[in-house]
Write an enzyme that holds these catalytic residues in place. Structure first.
Site, PDB file in Angstrom:
ATOM      1  CD  GLN A 126      -9.092   5.826  -1.458  1.00 21.16           C
ATOM      2  OE1 GLN A 126      -8.315   5.821  -2.323  1.00 21.16           O
ATOM      3  NE2 GLN A 126      -8.982   5.324  -0.003  1.00 21.16           N
ATOM      4  N   GLY A 127     -12.706   9.381  -1.950  1.00 21.82           N
ATOM      5  CA  GLY A 127     -12.533  10.906  -1.632  1.00 21.82           C
ATOM      6  C   GLY A 127     -12.120  10.706   0.063  1.00 21.82           C
ATOM      7  CE1 TYR A 128     -11.960   6.438   2.556  1.00 22.25           C
ATOM      8  CE2 TYR A 128      -9.749   6.069   3.317  1.00 22.25           C
ATOM      9  CZ  TYR A 128     -11.074   5.761   3.300  1.00 22.25           C
ATOM     10  OH  TYR A 128     -11.614   4.523   3.637  1.00 22.25           O
ATOM     11  CB  SER A 129      -6.084  12.863  -0.117  1.00 20.49           C
ATOM     12  OG  SER A 129      -5.694  11.559  -0.044  1.00 20.49           O
ATOM     13  CD  GLU A 246      -5.514   2.585  -0.620  1.00 24.03           C
ATOM     14  OE1 GLU A 246      -6.244   3.029   0.219  1.00 24.03           O
ATOM     15  OE2 GLU A 246      -4.893   3.711  -1.456  1.00 24.03           O
ATOM     16  CB  SER A 384       4.064   8.317   2.197  1.00 24.62           C
ATOM     17  OG  SER A 384       4.415   8.468   3.554  1.00 24.62           O
ATOM     18  CG  ASN A 385       7.126   3.508   0.262  1.00 31.46           C
ATOM     19  OD1 ASN A 385       5.701   3.326   0.237  1.00 31.46           O
ATOM     20  ND2 ASN A 385       7.749   2.825  -0.021  1.00 31.46           N
ATOM     21  CD  GLU A 386       8.779   8.974   2.823  1.00 31.02           C
ATOM     22  OE1 GLU A 386       7.819   8.882   2.454  1.00 31.02           O
ATOM     23  OE2 GLU A 386       9.886   9.252   2.067  1.00 31.02           O
TER      24      GLU A 386
HETATM   25  C1  LIG Z   1      -1.279   9.322  -8.103  1.00 34.79           C
HETATM   26  C2  LIG Z   1      -1.928   9.489  -6.530  1.00 34.79           C
HETATM   27  C3  LIG Z   1      -3.380   9.081  -6.545  1.00 34.79           C
HETATM   28  C4  LIG Z   1      -3.920   9.137  -5.227  1.00 34.79           C
HETATM   29  N1  LIG Z   1      -5.270   8.718  -5.398  1.00 34.79           N
HETATM   30  C5  LIG Z   1      -5.681   8.925  -4.357  1.00 34.79           C
HETATM   31  C6  LIG Z   1      -7.350   8.862  -4.364  1.00 34.79           C
HETATM   32  O1  LIG Z   1      -7.990   8.182  -5.145  1.00 34.79           O
HETATM   33  N2  LIG Z   1      -8.163   9.036  -3.048  1.00 34.79           N
HETATM   34  C7  LIG Z   1      -7.587   9.606  -2.209  1.00 34.79           C
HETATM   35  O2  LIG Z   1      -8.161  10.003  -1.150  1.00 34.79           O
HETATM   36  N3  LIG Z   1      -6.183  10.062  -1.989  1.00 34.79           N
HETATM   37  C8  LIG Z   1      -5.468   9.617  -3.179  1.00 34.79           C
HETATM   38  N4  LIG Z   1      -4.035   9.936  -3.147  1.00 34.79           N
HETATM   39  C9  LIG Z   1      -3.482  10.763  -1.809  1.00 34.79           C
HETATM   40  C10 LIG Z   1      -2.630   9.890  -1.123  1.00 34.79           C
HETATM   41  O3  LIG Z   1      -3.161   8.991  -0.446  1.00 34.79           O
HETATM   42  C11 LIG Z   1      -1.831  11.115  -0.454  1.00 34.79           C
HETATM   43  O4  LIG Z   1      -0.930  11.770  -1.387  1.00 34.79           O
HETATM   44  C12 LIG Z   1      -0.854  10.343   0.579  1.00 34.79           C
HETATM   45  O5  LIG Z   1      -1.592   9.876   1.840  1.00 34.79           O
HETATM   46  C13 LIG Z   1       0.100  11.449   1.180  1.00 34.79           C
HETATM   47  O6  LIG Z   1      -0.423  12.378   1.708  1.00 34.79           O
HETATM   48  P1  LIG Z   1      -0.227  14.035   0.988  1.00 34.79           P
HETATM   49  O7  LIG Z   1      -0.069  14.121  -0.484  1.00 34.79           O
HETATM   50  O8  LIG Z   1      -1.044  14.876   1.650  1.00 34.79           O
HETATM   51  O9  LIG Z   1       1.610  14.229   1.697  1.00 34.79           O
HETATM   52  P2  LIG Z   1       1.844  14.528   3.188  1.00 34.79           P
HETATM   53  O10 LIG Z   1       1.138  13.995   4.155  1.00 34.79           O
HETATM   54  O11 LIG Z   1       1.870  15.918   3.329  1.00 34.79           O
HETATM   55  O12 LIG Z   1       3.390  14.299   3.044  1.00 34.79           O
HETATM   56  C14 LIG Z   1       4.342  14.756   2.595  1.00 34.79           C
HETATM   57  C15 LIG Z   1       5.819  14.101   2.866  1.00 34.79           C
HETATM   58  O13 LIG Z   1       5.908  14.065   4.229  1.00 34.79           O
HETATM   59  C16 LIG Z   1       6.147  12.771   4.675  1.00 34.79           C
HETATM   60  N5  LIG Z   1       5.603  12.636   6.030  1.00 34.79           N
HETATM   61  C17 LIG Z   1       4.322  12.893   6.299  1.00 34.79           C
HETATM   62  N6  LIG Z   1       4.110  12.572   7.883  1.00 34.79           N
HETATM   63  C18 LIG Z   1       5.040  12.056   8.099  1.00 34.79           C
HETATM   64  C19 LIG Z   1       5.501  11.324   9.350  1.00 34.79           C
HETATM   65  N7  LIG Z   1       4.461  11.300  10.339  1.00 34.79           N
HETATM   66  N8  LIG Z   1       6.705  10.767   9.359  1.00 34.79           N
HETATM   67  C20 LIG Z   1       7.393  10.757   8.406  1.00 34.79           C
HETATM   68  N9  LIG Z   1       7.268  11.353   7.132  1.00 34.79           N
HETATM   69  C21 LIG Z   1       6.030  11.823   6.917  1.00 34.79           C
HETATM   70  C22 LIG Z   1       5.398  12.013   3.784  1.00 34.79           C
HETATM   71  O14 LIG Z   1       6.026  10.629   3.512  1.00 34.79           O
HETATM   72  C23 LIG Z   1       5.892  12.739   2.478  1.00 34.79           C
HETATM   73  O15 LIG Z   1       6.915  12.415   1.825  1.00 34.79           O
HETATM   74  C24 LIG Z   1      -3.398   9.707  -4.236  1.00 34.79           C
HETATM   75  C25 LIG Z   1      -2.060  10.279  -4.314  1.00 34.79           C
HETATM   76  C26 LIG Z   1      -1.398  10.017  -5.608  1.00 34.79           C
HETATM   77  C27 LIG Z   1       0.110  10.469  -5.674  1.00 34.79           C
END
Ligand SMILES: Cc1cc2nc3c(=O)[nH]c(=O)nc-3n(C[C@H](O)[C@H](O)[C@H](O)COP(=O)(O)OP(=O)(O)OC[C@H]3O[C@@H](n4cnc5c(N)ncnc54)[C@H](O)[C@@H]3O)c2cc1C
Length: 399
Positions: A126-129, A246, A384-386
């Site tokens: 999955q190439g989202y993030s 998902e 994320s849970n937040e």
């Molecule tokens: C083990 C693992 C596997 C993964 N696998 C995939 C994958 O296969 N493909 C893929 O595309 N992605 C994958 N991900 C990515 C995952 O979807 C992202 O990590 C997730 O969406 C959070 O984005 P970020 O890491 O950029 O954190 P950020 O978005 O930068 O968030 C950082 C912190 O800020 C908080 N935050 C951000 N915005 C808000 C808001 N509006 N209000 C309150 N709090 C907020 C978040 O809760 C978090 O605590 C994976 C992540 C992990 C850890």
């Protein structure tokens, strides 16, 4: 809500139990018991058994290869596979991109990709993030530009946290096709062959010492236009649809039940001074609280199933299931690590590579630290849970 299984459902449960007992790959079971790392072939060995039986895609419509199970049968299936410690089927093909393809794809795309997802011939990622686009996914910057003849996209950018991309034959990517439109309106959903020149996959080694996630770099990657799902610039519709899928399976109730059983077994025999750990009132209280929370979560899941069965939308339940389910998964690993105590410390995966000495302490303790670290991910991925809490605040509380 009727929580009793019907005689037909009990017969189905027995059939599932007998099938797992007979057909679960013995070699895979052996590796799990030894706590060995699982290879791509290991994951595929169970996948292929289920594909041959027609049970690999419980939620797919029958016309595309699903088994035609009711929501309750799917629930029984997840209970029984967790109960029997079956490995989880990789979600990227079956749970994520498959439903997108049969919902939004053309007849050719369905014929080309769905059978290979079912058989396990294609492993998906999955190439989202991206760096800078996680929770705020719509700000993604990977760019896809149509060639002059309109036959290909040229893709440039970087994805990150791409789970199991090191094994992937194909990836589904969100890319920006119109940088001038409003964020959500300039994104397309592309299927990319991971062997295409210009793709580089680099490992990210996680806290638990595992190679599970990767960075994926795309440099002038040429993608045929027929690999785009749905209309150009309408990829956000597919992306949202997929995220809902998902999240739905992410609560992991059945697996957590099995996890708590394991904690009870461990704490029933591990000694804390002159009594089993489970007789320690502080520890016992934590186990009991966890069990109560899991039971509450299970009833919420059953209510969601009952709603689905009666054709009502699931509202924000998927978000609640995700939050509570992921927190419970983490608490189970915390209790395991607490039970292991000092014996959890030396077994950081990787330290013992090539080492032929048997670790000190009980066998079950070897994986407690890596799985404690690994499960920190559950409150981050899948939204994320937040962010889930924000959604509930909006949808349910109207804030
Ligand atoms: C083990 C693992 C596997 C993964 N696998 C995939 C994958 O296969 N493909 C893929 O595309 N992605 C994958 N991900 C990515 C995952 O979807 C992202 O990590 C997730 O969406 C959070 O984005 P970020 O890491 O950029 O954190 P950020 O978005 O930068 O968030 C950082 C912190 O800020 C908080 N935050 C951000 N915005 C808000 C808001 N509006 N209000 C309150 N709090 C907020 C978040 O809760 C978090 O605590 C994976 C992540 C992990 C850890």
């Amino acid at each position: 809500m009727n929580l009793e299984f019907s005689p037909e459902e009990i017969a189905f449960r027995d059939e599932v139990r007998a099938f797992i007992a007979e057909s679960y790959p013995a070699q895979l079971r052996g590796k799990q018991d030894e706590g060995d790392d699982l290879t791509k072939e290991d994951f595929l060995s169970w996948h292929r058994v289920l594909a041959a039986k027609g049970w690999i895609a419980p939620a797919w419509p029958v016309e595309y290869g699903g088994p035609g199970w009711t929501a309750t049968q799917r629930y029984i299936w997840s209970e029984e596979t967790a109960r029997a410690d079956c490995i989880r089927i990789m979600p990227f093909g079956i749970t994520m991109v498959g439903p997108v393809i049969y919902t939004f794809g053309t007849a050719e795309q369905k014929a080309r990709f769905l059978p290979r997802i079912l058989s396990g011939e294609d492993w998906w990622c999955q190439g989202y993030s991206e760096p800078g686009a996680g929770s705020d996914l719509a700000s993604l910057r990977t760019r896809a530009v149509l060639t002059d003849d309109g036959q290909h996209y040229i893709v440039n950018g970087q994805k990150t946290w791409t789970t199991m991309a090191q094994h992937a034959d194909w990836g589904f990517f969100l890319v920006r096709t119109n940088p001038d439109a409003k964020q959500q309106e300039g994104i397309s959903f592309l299927l990319i062959d991971m062997k295409t020149p210009g793709i580089t996959v680099r490992p990210i080694i996680t806290l638990g010492g595992e190679h599970e996630v990767n960075e994926v770099f795309l440099e002038d990657v040429k993608v045929p236009v027929e690999n785009r799902i749905y209309e150009e610039n309408k990829g956000w519709t597919c992306a949202k649809f997929l995220l809902a899928h998902e999240r739905a399976g992410i609560a992991g109730v059945a697996a957590s039940k099995r996890g708590i059983e394991r904690i009870r077994d461990i704490a029933g025999t591990e000694m804390d001074g002159d009594r089993p750990l489970l007789a320690n009132p502080f520890y016992r209280r934590k186990v009991a609280e966890l069990e109560m929370d899991l039971t509450a979560l299970e009833f919420t899941e059953l209510r969601t199933l009952a709603n689905e069965a009666s054709g009502k939308g699931s509202g924000a339940e998927a978000n609640v299931l995700k939050i509570k389910g992921s927190e419970i998964q983490q608490r189970i690993t915390e209790l395991a690590l607490e039970a292991a105590g000092h014996y959890g410390a030396p077994y950081f995966r990787g330290f013992g590579e090539g080492d032929n000495e048997h670790p000190i302490g009980p066998d079950w303790a070897t994986r407690t630290a890596p799985s404690y670290f690994n499960m920190r991910k559950t409150t981050i991925y899948g939204g994320s849970n937040e962010v889930q809490r924000n959604i509930i605040a909006k949808m349910v509380l109207g804030l």
